[in-house]
Scaffold this active site. Structure first.
Site, PDB file in Angstrom:
ATOM      1  CE1 TYR A 121      38.687  33.410 -35.992  1.00 55.39           C
ATOM      2  CE2 TYR A 121      39.203  33.727 -33.674  1.00 55.39           C
ATOM      3  CZ  TYR A 121      39.426  33.083 -34.872  1.00 55.39           C
ATOM      4  OH  TYR A 121      40.398  32.109 -34.950  1.00 55.39           O
ATOM      5  CE  LYS A 125      37.713  29.956 -34.732  1.00 52.92           C
ATOM      6  NZ  LYS A 125      37.867  28.877 -35.710  1.00 52.92           N
TER       7      LYS A 125
HETATM    8  N1  LIG Z   1      45.520  32.216 -37.638  1.00 52.22           N
HETATM    9  C1  LIG Z   1      45.622  32.283 -36.332  1.00 52.22           C
HETATM   10  O1  LIG Z   1      46.541  32.927 -35.784  1.00 52.22           O
HETATM   11  C2  LIG Z   1      44.616  31.563 -35.460  1.00 52.22           C
HETATM   12  C3  LIG Z   1      44.620  31.801 -34.094  1.00 52.22           C
HETATM   13  C4  LIG Z   1      43.772  31.063 -33.269  1.00 52.22           C
HETATM   14  C5  LIG Z   1      42.925  30.115 -33.818  1.00 52.22           C
HETATM   15  N2  LIG Z   1      42.913  29.920 -35.170  1.00 52.22           N
HETATM   16  C6  LIG Z   1      42.011  28.875 -35.677  1.00 52.22           C
HETATM   17  O2  LIG Z   1      42.773  27.694 -35.836  1.00 52.22           O
HETATM   18  C7  LIG Z   1      42.195  26.846 -36.838  1.00 52.22           C
HETATM   19  C8  LIG Z   1      43.296  26.358 -37.769  1.00 52.22           C
HETATM   20  O3  LIG Z   1      43.986  27.479 -38.277  1.00 52.22           O
HETATM   21  P1  LIG Z   1      44.984  27.361 -39.512  1.00 52.22           P
HETATM   22  O4  LIG Z   1      45.724  28.651 -39.556  1.00 52.22           O
HETATM   23  O5  LIG Z   1      45.723  26.070 -39.465  1.00 52.22           O
HETATM   24  O6  LIG Z   1      43.935  27.326 -40.725  1.00 52.22           O
HETATM   25  P2  LIG Z   1      44.258  27.344 -42.285  1.00 52.22           P
HETATM   26  O7  LIG Z   1      45.713  27.213 -42.539  1.00 52.22           O
HETATM   27  O8  LIG Z   1      43.566  28.532 -42.865  1.00 52.22           O
HETATM   28  O9  LIG Z   1      43.553  25.975 -42.773  1.00 52.22           O
HETATM   29  C9  LIG Z   1      42.197  25.863 -42.735  1.00 52.22           C
HETATM   30  C10 LIG Z   1      41.723  24.493 -43.196  1.00 52.22           C
HETATM   31  O10 LIG Z   1      40.301  24.582 -43.378  1.00 52.22           O
HETATM   32  C11 LIG Z   1      39.963  24.206 -44.710  1.00 52.22           C
HETATM   33  N3  LIG Z   1      38.891  25.017 -45.275  1.00 52.22           N
HETATM   34  C12 LIG Z   1      38.794  26.367 -45.318  1.00 52.22           C
HETATM   35  N4  LIG Z   1      37.682  26.734 -45.991  1.00 52.22           N
HETATM   36  C13 LIG Z   1      37.056  25.576 -46.360  1.00 52.22           C
HETATM   37  C14 LIG Z   1      35.866  25.279 -47.062  1.00 52.22           C
HETATM   38  N5  LIG Z   1      35.060  26.249 -47.539  1.00 52.22           N
HETATM   39  N6  LIG Z   1      35.548  23.978 -47.292  1.00 52.22           N
HETATM   40  C15 LIG Z   1      36.353  22.996 -46.831  1.00 52.22           C
HETATM   41  N7  LIG Z   1      37.492  23.210 -46.146  1.00 52.22           N
HETATM   42  C16 LIG Z   1      37.838  24.490 -45.923  1.00 52.22           C
HETATM   43  C17 LIG Z   1      41.218  24.438 -45.529  1.00 52.22           C
HETATM   44  O11 LIG Z   1      41.129  23.607 -46.663  1.00 52.22           O
HETATM   45  P3  LIG Z   1      41.655  24.100 -48.120  1.00 52.22           P
HETATM   46  O12 LIG Z   1      43.138  23.842 -48.086  1.00 52.22           O
HETATM   47  O13 LIG Z   1      40.917  23.236 -49.054  1.00 52.22           O
HETATM   48  O14 LIG Z   1      41.333  25.562 -48.231  1.00 52.22           O
HETATM   49  C18 LIG Z   1      42.310  24.034 -44.545  1.00 52.22           C
HETATM   50  O15 LIG Z   1      42.474  22.640 -44.542  1.00 52.22           O
HETATM   51  C19 LIG Z   1      41.127  27.703 -37.518  1.00 52.22           C
HETATM   52  O16 LIG Z   1      39.861  27.321 -37.029  1.00 52.22           O
HETATM   53  C20 LIG Z   1      41.435  29.127 -37.060  1.00 52.22           C
HETATM   54  O17 LIG Z   1      40.264  29.925 -36.958  1.00 52.22           O
HETATM   55  C21 LIG Z   1      43.741  30.604 -36.002  1.00 52.22           C
END
Ligand SMILES: NC(=O)c1ccc[n+]([C@@H]2O[C@H](COP(=O)([O-])OP(=O)(O)OC[C@H]3O[C@@H](n4cnc5c(N)ncnc54)[C@H](OP(=O)(O)O)[C@@H]3O)[C@@H](O)[C@H]2O)c1
Length: 218
Positions: A121, A125
């Site tokens: 992961y 990134k």
């Molecule tokens: N979760 C954590 O605690 C955490 C911590 C640090 C960093 N991050 C990073 O922060 C970023 C944002 O996180 P988040 O929690 O806001 O993400 P999220 O809620 O899972 O949203 C992800 C977005 O990406 C889109 N997406 C996912 N798969 C896709 C695909 N195959 N084709 C097109 N669009 C797709 C989704 O669209 P759909 O609605 O169409 O699925 C959604 O708009 C991510 O890169 C994540 O890795 C997360």
């Protein structure tokens, strides 16, 4: 100004979209998505397939891109599929926007992003950050949250437990390891896009806790 947002249906992306639409400094928002978004007079939301992005669309030209795209290993099903969403799509968006002259790119990355990490992961990134740095943006910002807090449509058991634990332990934890509210991350992303500074910048997790989220220069 005109913003190009990708990932607007996600937890952080929804906050970025809300803030951008309410912000008088932002005149227009383009948000390509694979799911429909509610209509808004400032918003153009073309439906796209990220495997076949429309190369010729004129909306790739913007003042700044904010990318909050991402998936999970569970949803993706394989490392290759995860990498496609978390690396290849954000990079494809960067290429198309940059080719149209977009000067600024702001990425929702993650704490620990490191192209030489032994953890997949963190490596993905880090590789994305590295590859974006080669695209020639005038202003490039990596916002690197730790665990993100907020109301998610999807149920993620492990993450929910972690969020609860971090909330309870917050007073004992160094700022770097505290929960980062999605709204706070969104504010940092938007500010970096609306008030871009030349060069490459990182916003670390300790600056995404409550207030004060200005970028550190690299
Ligand atoms: N979760 C954590 O605690 C955490 C911590 C640090 C960093 N991050 C990073 O922060 C970023 C944002 O996180 P988040 O929690 O806001 O993400 P999220 O809620 O899972 O949203 C992800 C977005 O990406 C889109 N997406 C996912 N798969 C896709 C695909 N195959 N084709 C097109 N669009 C797709 C989704 O669209 P759909 O609605 O169409 O699925 C959604 O708009 C991510 O890169 C994540 O890795 C997360």
């Amino acid at each position: 100004m005109k913003l190009l947002l990708v990932g607007t249906t996600g937890l952080v992306g929804r906050h970025v979209l809300d803030l951008a639409l309410a912000d008088p400094r932002v005149g227009a928002v383009v948000a390509p998505t694979r799911r429909a978004l509610p209509e808004h007079p400032k918003l153009l939301a073309p439906r796209v397939d990220f495997d076949r992005l429309p190369q010729g669309a004129d909306w790739w030209q913007a003042d700044a891109v904010i990318c909050t795209l991402g998936t999970t290993m569970r949803a993706a099903g394989s490392q290759a599929a995860f990498r496609r969403v978390d690396h290849d799509y954000p990079l494809a968006v960067a290429r198309l926007a940059r080719e149209r002259g977009t000067p600024t790119y702001v990425l929702n990355s993650a704490i620990g992003a490191d192209a030489s990490s032994r953890f997949f992961y963190n490596r993905v990134k880090g590789e994305l950050e590295q590859d974006l740095a080669g695209k020639g943006f005038e202003s490039l910002t990596f916002v690197r949250p730790g665990v993100i807090g907020g109301n998610r449509d999807e149920f993620r058991l492990g993450e929910r437990g972690l969020v609860l634990g971090l909330k309870l332990a917050a007073p004992l934890l160094p700022r770097r390891w505290r929960l980062n509210p999605a709204r706070q991350i969104a504010r940092a992303l938007l500010e970096a896009a609306v008030r871009p500074e030349p060069g490459v910048h990182v916003v670390t997790s300790d600056r995404l806790v409550e207030v004060g989220c200005g970028p550190h220069s690299l």
